[in-house]
Write a protein that holds these residues in place. Sequence first.
Motif, PDB file in Angstrom:
ATOM      1  N   GLU A  65     -15.737 -42.110-118.936  1.00  0.00           N
ATOM      2  CA  GLU A  65     -14.595 -41.193-118.914  1.00  0.00           C
ATOM      3  C   GLU A  65     -13.401 -41.768-119.658  1.00  0.00           C
TER       4      GLU A  65
ATOM      5  N   LYS B 244     -23.168 -50.138-109.193  1.00  0.00           N
ATOM      6  CA  LYS B 244     -21.728 -50.161-108.946  1.00  0.00           C
ATOM      7  C   LYS B 244     -20.948 -50.939-109.999  1.00  0.00           C
TER       8      LYS B 244
ATOM      9  N   ASN C 142     -27.871 -47.513-106.064  1.00  0.00           N
ATOM     10  CA  ASN C 142     -26.785 -46.953-106.866  1.00  0.00           C
ATOM     11  C   ASN C 142     -26.026 -48.088-107.550  1.00  0.00           C
TER      12      ASN C 142
ATOM     13  N   TYR D  47     -14.880 -47.011-117.629  1.00  0.00           N
ATOM     14  CA  TYR D  47     -14.720 -46.349-116.339  1.00  0.00           C
ATOM     15  C   TYR D  47     -15.581 -45.087-116.322  1.00  0.00           C
ATOM     16  N   TYR D  48     -16.439 -44.972-115.298  1.00  0.00           N
ATOM     17  CA  TYR D  48     -17.289 -43.797-115.147  1.00  0.00           C
ATOM     18  C   TYR D  48     -16.832 -42.952-113.956  1.00  0.00           C
ATOM     19  N   LYS D  49     -17.135 -41.664-113.977  1.00  0.00           N
ATOM     20  CA  LYS D  49     -16.678 -40.744-112.941  1.00  0.00           C
ATOM     21  C   LYS D  49     -17.238 -41.062-111.564  1.00  0.00           C
ATOM     22  N   ASN D  50     -18.401 -41.701-111.513  1.00  0.00           N
ATOM     23  CA  ASN D  50     -19.008 -42.028-110.216  1.00  0.00           C
ATOM     24  C   ASN D  50     -18.558 -43.395-109.704  1.00  0.00           C
ATOM     25  N   ASP D  51     -17.413 -43.877-110.201  1.00  0.00           N
ATOM     26  CA  ASP D  51     -16.818 -45.159-109.797  1.00  0.00           C
ATOM     27  C   ASP D  51     -17.592 -46.376-110.299  1.00  0.00           C
ATOM     28  N   LEU D  52     -18.525 -46.182-111.191  1.00  0.00           N
ATOM     29  CA  LEU D  52     -19.200 -47.308-111.838  1.00  0.00           C
ATOM     30  C   LEU D  52     -18.240 -47.968-112.821  1.00  0.00           C
TER      31      LEU D  52
END
Length: 351
Positions: free
Chosen positions: A193, A144, A142, A217-222
């Motif tokens: 996002e 990060k 995943n 900034y991405y919704k999956n905290d990436l």
Amino acid sequence: MQVVKVGLCAFGMSGKVFHAPFIKEHSGFILSAVVERNKQESRIQYPESTLYRSVEEMLQSDVDVVVVNTPVQTHYEYAKMALNAGKNVIIEKPFTVNVAEAQELVELAEEKKLFLSVFQNRRFDRDYQQVQKILSEGYLGNIKEVEIRFDRFRTIPGAKAHKEDPAKPGSGSLHDLGAHLIDQAVQLFGVPEKLFADVFSMKGKTFANDYFEILLYYKNDLRVRLKSSVFSKEAHYAYAIHGDKGSFLQERTDEQESELAAGAIPVFEEDWTKPLTENDGILNYLNENSESERILTKSEPGNYMNYYHQIYEHIVFQQPLPSPGAEIIINMKLIEAAEESSRNERVTLIK
């Protein structure tokens, strides 16, 4: 074999390096027309084409596809003229100077039942394609944190006002190199996002921006950081990608631009660039036994000819259009959001 007639709106560096050689060397295209307002340099290498002194004059010819490779401030005007003249359009990046112009051109192309493609050539760079390969093979787990950079050492301002004058919309590095980095981030990870950006000119306020840092900034905290500077004498890794199973570092090693400028002849489905003599990446990951493996990697050659071949296959065989205008609108939205974020010094939501 169906032959497609192509016209270039200009014969500066972009026309000489990124477009004319590929059109000439692809058997499905004919470089039918070239616009040079004052010079006639195209007569030396492309005497079979017709020389025109204005875009308006060229649009009266029988070209099938028009390449809008003029300064970004004129992209909207010339692309609109070409579409209204019934011509399909390839438009250099950045697409336009703002979202409104891009949206209008996309709607016009749809209304006229013509195609509109943005020349996002760096999707075909060797280093970017290596990153795609590593991600697709799942070594890193995943994802990060990511950093994508495009740095240069160009501390002296260039002579092109459309790139250096801050009063001209679309000037500066954000629209220029940012159009590549934003496109690659969206292709790899999707639409963020929100973002925060710092955009300014290290050379001073009388010049267009030459530095930017954009945090996506991405919704999956990436978190994906895009960065460019013209005061970078020593090279950084162009791509640094970190996941929960490992990391990958990739240098920027694609030399198509410099080799084309030096006179290289591009070839389809063959390696025409000079081979790498050294590895250009590092993959460090946990294997299936949870043991660390550190591998030096070497990217495979890229080829901008693949862009033009995809254009040809779209025309003849109705295959997907590369980087259609409707897709690149999101890049323009992110550029505008970065301008807004830097101006207001706050995080900006992507609408």
